[in-house]
Design a protein around this motif. Structure first.
Motif: not given
Length: 278
Positions: A192-205, A256-271
């Motif tokens: 649940v916490r991962q999904v909340q973080s992923l939604r916020a990061i994905t929206s920003t990205l 899997r969610g943690q791998l995706v979260l780490d990758r999305m954070l990397d993409l967010l930092a790059q953008n």
């Protein structure tokens, strides 16, 4: 990039994918969208509708019957990882795989899609070795062309492991497989916490990266379950096939969610700075 001649099919696009026009893009380093080889004519010889072009998460996937996995047709492809909760349009032109699709349609059989073991991609059209973990889908749409080729859409419903390859009286390959459901997370709140973080990061990205915004926005809108969001982003976020395969092979959804979260954070930092479309 594998030359198109080595493919037994043409892959129009995996859904979800970051799309511009009718091409498929995987999100690469530093916000770079990497186009594949030029795509073939689109799936139905007409402009793709938005629901064919963007994410279509599975809400009521057809159930798999265990007996169907005892002799499962599987489709070896170079560099392609097929996740549950995604749809995959394919253009089938090689005779052995036309036979496979015809058989699956007639039998109502699911179909496995498995990545060819890296380094053996050029063994086609022979039977190259494949990885063990694969995505399993149901053919939810098909079109047989006048010359016998097929356009199909696969709906990912599960993942499985190939236990052994079976002797086949058909031109296509068969495997005895077992279903591999995600193991429970150690804490129900973790995903649940991962999904909340992923939604916020994905929206920003999506706001910072206009080229990827249509797919990311569609995921946020359409993904109704944690697995749909995590698997959908796993299809998008990793630039290399082996990274996507590693995500598919995670034992638990939270891993899997943690791998995706780490990758999305990397993409967010790059953008980190909002950019305009080129």
């Amino acid at each position: 990039m594998i030359p198109p001649a080595l493919y037994a099919v043409r892959v129009n696009m995996q859904i979800p994918a970051a799309t511009v026009g009718a091409q498929r893009f995987i999100l690469g380093e530093h916000g770079a969208a990497r186009p594949p080889e030029p795509p073939p004519p689109n799936l139905w010889n007409r402009p793709l509708r938005p629901d064919e072009r963007l994410v279509i998460p599975v809400t009521n996937p057809p159930a798999l019957v265990e007996a169907q996995l005892q002799s499962l047709p599987f489709f070896p492809l170079p560099g392609l990882v097929f996740f549950p909760d995604t749809r995959l349009p394919l253009h089938i032109f090689e005779p052995r795989y036309r036979e496979m699709i015809s058989w699956c349609i007639a039998q109502g059989s699911p179909l496995g899609v498995v990545m060819i073991r890296p380094g053996f991609e050029r063994d086609q059209p022979r039977d190259p070795p494949v990885l063990t973990v694969l995505g399993v889908g149901q053919i939810v749409r098909h079109q047989r062309l006048a010359d016998g080729r097929y356009n199909i859409v696969l709906q990912g419903v599960s993942r499985a492991k190939i236990i052994t390859e079976l002797p086949s009286t058909h031109a296509f390959r068969l495997g005895r497989c077992e279903l591999w459901d995600d193991a429970p997370a150690p804490s129900p709140d973790l995903v649940v916490r991962q999904v909340q973080s992923l939604r916020a990061i994905t929206s920003t990205l999506a706001q910072r990266w206009p080229a990827a915004a249509p797919t990311l926005s569609a995921l946020l809108t359409e993904a109704q379950t944690p697995s749909a969001l995590i698997n959908g982003l796993a299809s998008v976020a990793f630039a290399e096939p082996i990274e996507r395969q590693s995500a598919l092979e995670c034992e638990r959804l939270d891993q899997r969610g943690q791998l995706v979260l780490d990758r999305m954070l990397d993409l967010l930092a790059q953008n980190s700075v909002e950019v305009a479309d080129a």
